[in-house]
Design an enzyme around this catalytic site. Structure first.
Site, short mmCIF file in Angstrom:
data_model
loop_
_atom_site.label_atom_id
_atom_site.label_comp_id
_atom_site.label_asym_id
_atom_site.label_seq_id
_atom_site.Cartn_x
_atom_site.Cartn_y
_atom_site.Cartn_z
N CYS A 180 28.74 8.07 -17.84
CA CYS A 180 28.55 7.22 -16.68
C CYS A 180 29.67 7.53 -15.70
O CYS A 180 29.95 8.70 -15.45
CB CYS A 180 28.54 5.75 -17.10
N ARG A 190 24.17 7.07 -6.84
CA ARG A 190 25.45 7.70 -7.19
C ARG A 190 25.20 9.07 -7.82
O ARG A 190 25.90 10.03 -7.52
CB ARG A 190 26.25 6.81 -8.14
#
Length: 277
Positions: A234, A175
């Protein structure tokens, strides 16, 4: 230490207020540890269900106000003298560590995350129940402000260009690289950030690594930068708290949380890096 083992919980079970931080209300309803109340990520630990919630302003899981969370703690019967144990079913990452951070950010010291989560508790002999315990409300927790460091998108943009600071993205490596994105509309990462996935905080048994191993891991990442100069994010400010907990275990406390994280950043027309940027 911010962790409690399943055997320690079992042996002192009646001393704690348990909070089940698994995100899905259905999971809680299907079975939870006796006496546990459900701390809903979307309703209690964020304002994600509020009318008008916009992930471009605060991310997918923006913090509630400190006063609102203090009132919720009182509704759960939690005061400064209450020993609290938070657990989930994902090694603390979803969202027991977020609950730990929020309590600590209000100044509460007696908050622990169950190492190994629900599975460890069941292995230790605790038996789940579907019974919802009666709540014994107390006045709002006596705190009005978040006391742990926070940064917003503007501050992150400045510190990402500052060589004396470090910005840590704890999402999965693919990611961060922009190869895969399943939660947000844009893949990639904040320019200048480094990546160390939150999963690296855990050993193969799904429990936290020893403090000395975590310290070596994060000192290697920080180099000569003190932890007070680190900001952690995050996707939406939840698993970042897992790494903040690991840093606490490592004796490297003081890092800031960017709650909006990638979910806010990628929606705001800000600079982006990654294979798809």
């Amino acid at each position: 230490m911010p962790l409690i083992s399943a055997t320690d919980l079992r042996d002192r079970f009646s001393a704690f207020r348990l909070l089940d931080a698994r995100p899905a209300p259905a999971d809680y309803a299907a079975g939870h540890l006796p006496g546990a109340l459900h701390a809903d990520l979307n309703r209690h630990l964020s304002t994600a269900t509020e009318p008008g919630h916009d992930p471009a302003r605060g991310g997918r899981h923006p913090l509630p106000s400190a006063a609102r969370f203090a009132a919720q703690l009182g509704a759960w019967g939690i005061g400064p003298d209450t020993e609290v144990v938070a657990y989930d079913a994902a090694g603390g990452s979803n969202a027991a560590a977020r609950l730990w951070w929020m309590l600590r950010a209000l100044g509460h010291e007696r908050i622990f995350v169950l190492d190994g989560g629900l599975a460890a508790a069941l292995e230790a002999g605790l038996t789940p129940t579907v019974e919802v315990p009666a709540q014994e409300p107390r006045p709002p927790y006596p705190a009005t402000d978040w006391r742990l460091p926070l940064v917003d998108a503007e501050r992150v943009e400045a510190l990402s260009l500052d060589p004396s600071r470090k910005l840590l993205d704890v999402r999965a490596a693919e990611r961060w690289r922009g190869e895969n994105e399943t939660f947000d509309p844009v893949a990639g990462h904040i320019p200048g950030s480094v990546n160390l996935p939150w999963t690296d905080n855990l050993g193969p048994d799904g429990r936290f690594k020893a403090p000395e191993a975590l310290r070596a891991q994060y000192q290697a990442l920080l180099g000569d930068i003190p932890p007070e100069q680190l900001a952690v994010h995050c996707g939406s400010g939840v698993t970042a708290c897992h790494t903040l907990l690991a840093l606490e275990m490592a004796g490297l406390s003081g890092a800031a949380l960017y709650v909006g994280s990638w979910s806010e950043w990628c929606r705001g027309g800000r600079p982006q890096s990654g294979v798809s940027a």
